[in-house]
Design a protein around this motif. Structure first.
Motif, PDB file in Angstrom:
ATOM      1  N   SER A 110       5.368 -37.704  -0.124  1.00 32.66           N
ATOM      2  CA  SER A 110       6.463 -36.928   0.273  1.00 32.66           C
ATOM      3  C   SER A 110       6.046 -35.271   0.329  1.00 32.66           C
ATOM      4  O   SER A 110       6.460 -34.790   1.250  1.00 32.66           O
ATOM      5  N   ASP A 111       5.358 -35.131  -0.675  1.00 36.51           N
ATOM      6  CA  ASP A 111       4.833 -33.469  -0.782  1.00 36.51           C
ATOM      7  C   ASP A 111       3.696 -33.443   0.314  1.00 36.51           C
ATOM      8  O   ASP A 111       3.742 -32.249   0.821  1.00 36.51           O
ATOM      9  N   PHE A 112       2.900 -34.330   0.492  1.00 31.63           N
ATOM     10  CA  PHE A 112       1.801 -34.117   1.397  1.00 31.63           C
ATOM     11  C   PHE A 112       2.429 -33.949   2.795  1.00 31.63           C
ATOM     12  O   PHE A 112       2.168 -33.242   3.891  1.00 31.63           O
ATOM     13  N   ALA A 113       3.759 -34.823   3.310  1.00 30.79           N
ATOM     14  CA  ALA A 113       4.024 -34.562   4.572  1.00 30.79           C
ATOM     15  C   ALA A 113       4.846 -33.330   4.650  1.00 30.79           C
ATOM     16  O   ALA A 113       4.575 -32.793   5.992  1.00 30.79           O
ATOM     17  N   ARG A 114       5.535 -32.902   3.689  1.00 28.12           N
ATOM     18  CA  ARG A 114       6.084 -31.642   3.782  1.00 28.12           C
ATOM     19  C   ARG A 114       5.211 -30.587   4.001  1.00 28.12           C
ATOM     20  O   ARG A 114       5.290 -29.578   4.920  1.00 28.12           O
ATOM     21  N   GLU A 115       3.951 -30.641   3.574  1.00 29.86           N
ATOM     22  CA  GLU A 115       2.825 -29.466   3.714  1.00 29.86           C
ATOM     23  C   GLU A 115       2.444 -29.486   5.151  1.00 29.86           C
ATOM     24  O   GLU A 115       1.857 -28.409   5.789  1.00 29.86           O
ATOM     25  N   LEU A 116       2.441 -30.551   5.942  1.00 29.41           N
ATOM     26  CA  LEU A 116       1.998 -30.911   7.066  1.00 29.41           C
ATOM     27  C   LEU A 116       3.269 -30.467   8.240  1.00 29.41           C
ATOM     28  O   LEU A 116       3.214 -30.727   9.515  1.00 29.41           O
ATOM     29  N   GLY A 117       4.320 -30.179   7.650  1.00 30.95           N
ATOM     30  CA  GLY A 117       5.668 -30.019   8.495  1.00 30.95           C
ATOM     31  C   GLY A 117       6.348 -31.126   8.992  1.00 30.95           C
ATOM     32  O   GLY A 117       7.016 -31.160  10.092  1.00 30.95           O
ATOM     33  N   THR A 148     -10.604 -28.850  11.346  1.00 28.26           N
ATOM     34  CA  THR A 148      -9.426 -28.996  10.365  1.00 28.26           C
ATOM     35  C   THR A 148      -8.202 -29.113  11.158  1.00 28.26           C
ATOM     36  O   THR A 148      -7.208 -29.783  10.797  1.00 28.26           O
ATOM     37  N   LEU A 149      -7.878 -28.401  12.170  1.00 25.81           N
ATOM     38  CA  LEU A 149      -6.570 -28.472  12.905  1.00 25.81           C
ATOM     39  C   LEU A 149      -6.586 -29.628  13.569  1.00 25.81           C
ATOM     40  O   LEU A 149      -5.446 -30.596  13.423  1.00 25.81           O
ATOM     41  N   GLU A 150      -7.553 -30.230  14.223  1.00 30.73           N
ATOM     42  CA  GLU A 150      -7.432 -31.693  14.727  1.00 30.73           C
ATOM     43  C   GLU A 150      -7.373 -32.553  13.685  1.00 30.73           C
ATOM     44  O   GLU A 150      -6.294 -33.715  13.855  1.00 30.73           O
ATOM     45  N   TYR A 151      -7.824 -32.587  12.695  1.00 30.37           N
ATOM     46  CA  TYR A 151      -7.884 -33.473  11.551  1.00 30.37           C
ATOM     47  C   TYR A 151      -6.161 -33.650  10.998  1.00 30.37           C
ATOM     48  O   TYR A 151      -5.553 -34.807  10.829  1.00 30.37           O
ATOM     49  N   ASN A 152      -5.721 -32.305  10.836  1.00 28.14           N
ATOM     50  CA  ASN A 152      -4.335 -32.202  10.299  1.00 28.14           C
ATOM     51  C   ASN A 152      -3.189 -32.721  11.412  1.00 28.14           C
ATOM     52  O   ASN A 152      -2.424 -33.312  10.818  1.00 28.14           O
ATOM     53  N   GLN A 153      -3.528 -32.555  12.488  1.00 27.43           N
ATOM     54  CA  GLN A 153      -2.599 -33.032  13.535  1.00 27.43           C
ATOM     55  C   GLN A 153      -2.668 -34.473  13.530  1.00 27.43           C
ATOM     56  O   GLN A 153      -1.675 -35.069  13.857  1.00 27.43           O
ATOM     57  N   MET A 154      -3.891 -35.225  13.448  1.00 26.78           N
ATOM     58  CA  MET A 154      -3.734 -36.488  13.148  1.00 26.78           C
ATOM     59  C   MET A 154      -3.378 -37.141  12.066  1.00 26.78           C
ATOM     60  O   MET A 154      -2.582 -38.268  12.255  1.00 26.78           O
ATOM     61  N   MET A 155      -3.437 -36.340  10.700  1.00 29.78           N
ATOM     62  CA  MET A 155      -2.667 -36.904   9.638  1.00 29.78           C
ATOM     63  C   MET A 155      -1.014 -36.780   9.977  1.00 29.78           C
ATOM     64  O   MET A 155      -0.415 -37.643   9.523  1.00 29.78           O
ATOM     65  N   LYS A 156      -0.587 -35.754  10.544  1.00 29.69           N
ATOM     66  CA  LYS A 156       0.899 -35.522  10.792  1.00 29.69           C
ATOM     67  C   LYS A 156       1.375 -36.657  11.727  1.00 29.69           C
ATOM     68  O   LYS A 156       2.385 -37.150  11.360  1.00 29.69           O
ATOM     69  N   TRP A 157       0.458 -37.026  12.680  1.00 29.54           N
ATOM     70  CA  TRP A 157       0.832 -38.299  13.498  1.00 29.54           C
ATOM     71  C   TRP A 157       1.067 -39.537  12.726  1.00 29.54           C
ATOM     72  O   TRP A 157       1.979 -40.234  12.839  1.00 29.54           O
ATOM     73  N   ILE A 158       0.063 -39.737  11.819  1.00 32.77           N
ATOM     74  CA  ILE A 158      -0.164 -40.902  11.211  1.00 32.77           C
ATOM     75  C   ILE A 158       1.350 -40.980   9.958  1.00 32.77           C
ATOM     76  O   ILE A 158       2.116 -42.047  10.227  1.00 32.77           O
ATOM     77  N   LEU A 159       1.527 -39.872   9.492  1.00 34.83           N
ATOM     78  CA  LEU A 159       2.830 -39.839   8.718  1.00 34.83           C
ATOM     79  C   LEU A 159       4.165 -39.846   9.593  1.00 34.83           C
ATOM     80  O   LEU A 159       4.976 -40.482   8.922  1.00 34.83           O
ATOM     81  N   GLU A 160       4.048 -39.320  10.609  1.00 37.16           N
ATOM     82  CA  GLU A 160       5.475 -39.680  11.334  1.00 37.16           C
ATOM     83  C   GLU A 160       5.569 -40.997  11.692  1.00 37.16           C
ATOM     84  O   GLU A 160       6.797 -41.557  11.713  1.00 37.16           O
ATOM     85  N   LYS A 161       4.349 -41.783  12.093  1.00 36.86           N
ATOM     86  CA  LYS A 161       4.465 -43.106  12.259  1.00 36.86           C
ATOM     87  C   LYS A 161       5.064 -44.093  11.125  1.00 36.86           C
ATOM     88  O   LYS A 161       5.704 -44.859  11.266  1.00 36.86           O
ATOM     89  N   ALA A 162       4.359 -43.489   9.717  1.00 37.87           N
ATOM     90  CA  ALA A 162       4.716 -44.127   8.640  1.00 37.87           C
ATOM     91  C   ALA A 162       6.417 -44.121   8.464  1.00 37.87           C
ATOM     92  O   ALA A 162       6.951 -45.069   8.035  1.00 37.87           O
ATOM     93  N   ILE A 163       6.898 -42.867   8.540  1.00 34.68           N
ATOM     94  CA  ILE A 163       8.256 -42.446   8.304  1.00 34.68           C
ATOM     95  C   ILE A 163       9.029 -43.146   9.253  1.00 34.68           C
ATOM     96  O   ILE A 163      10.195 -43.753   8.721  1.00 34.68           O
ATOM     97  N   THR A 164       8.531 -43.446  10.566  1.00 35.58           N
ATOM     98  CA  THR A 164       9.399 -44.113  11.334  1.00 35.58           C
ATOM     99  C   THR A 164       9.643 -45.601  10.889  1.00 35.58           C
ATOM    100  O   THR A 164      10.582 -46.177  11.113  1.00 35.58           O
TER     101      THR A 164
END
Length: 229
Positions: A110-117, A148-164
């Motif tokens: 949850s903290d990691f997700a918030r860091e990524l917006g 780093t930007l591409e990696y963070n964007q990919m992680m954000k995508w993954i977390l959004e799918k997990a939350i869904t």
């Protein structure tokens, strides 16, 4: 089964030697893997039940989750160490009994997700599991070729799918390991054919994942005896 969680999560590790002060929440959650090596006279069930009993007696160490791998003498713990000085209780017990063990410092998803917006709340993620049929999935996303930007964007995508998936009713929790790349996450949750199909819709991500699935049961449910129908 190996496709089960392939599209979910990620971040890697910090050694036990870097235990920091009690106010550093990032350094006070640990994944502990305990292995019972073959030994003459060893009674596996008795040892695992002893571990379970000892966990309830430790002061200053809160058990967030405790599991037993199905088919192997392997106990998996997620612990919150309230004060760094209390950790020695655990290591003394494990060393005295001759158990093999390894640790990783963790950070809640949850903290990691918030860091990524990524919007989420702590109560979105499970704090306990009733199901006896579960998995823990270690998921690693290779970093080669990404900024780093591409990696963070990919992680954000993954977390959004997990939350869904969680918002659709699937019970799960997740922790990431700290500090280094590539990112590693530990997904924990119940498994069924319907959940496999649900995850299947999300595995076609922007990169390939490396993952290792371990079938587990709640340690509190472990009795060391076969259940008959």
């Amino acid at each position: 089964m190996m496709r089960f969680v392939i599209g979910l999560i990620i971040l890697s590790c910090l050694s036990l030697s870097v235990l920091s002060d009690a106010d550093d929440r990032d350094a006070l959650i640990y994944k502990v893997d305990i292995f019972l090596p073959p030994k003459e006279g060893r009674r596996e069930t008795k040892d695992i039940l002893r571990i379970r009993k000892t966990l309830k007696q430790l002061s200053g160490i809160r058990v967030l989750f405790s599991f037993k791998e199905l088919g192997n003498p392997h106990v998996i713990l997620i612990l919150h160490v309230e004060k760094a000085c209390t950790w020695s209780q655990m290591t003394r017990f494990l060393s005295r009994r001759g158990y093999e063990f390894s640790t990783k410092c963790l950070y809640h998803i949850s903290d990691f997700a918030r860091e990524l917006g990524v919007n989420n709340t702590d109560d979105l993620w499970a704090t306990s599991f009733d199901s006896e049929l579960m998995v823990i999935d270690s998921v690693i996303l290779p970093v080669k070729g990404l900024s780093t930007l591409e990696y963070n964007q990919m992680m954000k995508w993954i977390l959004e799918k997990a939350i869904t998936i969680v918002k659709s009713g699937q019970q799960m929790t997740c922790f990431r390991t700290l500090a280094s790349y590539p990112v590693e996450l530990f997904y924990i949750g119940p498994v069924s054919q319907s959940t496999v199909e649900k995850y299947d819709r999300y595995i076609h991500g922007p990169r390939h994942f490396l993952n290792e699935v371990t079938r587990i049961e709640n340690l509190d449910d472990y009795a060391g005896v076969c259940q008959r129908d």
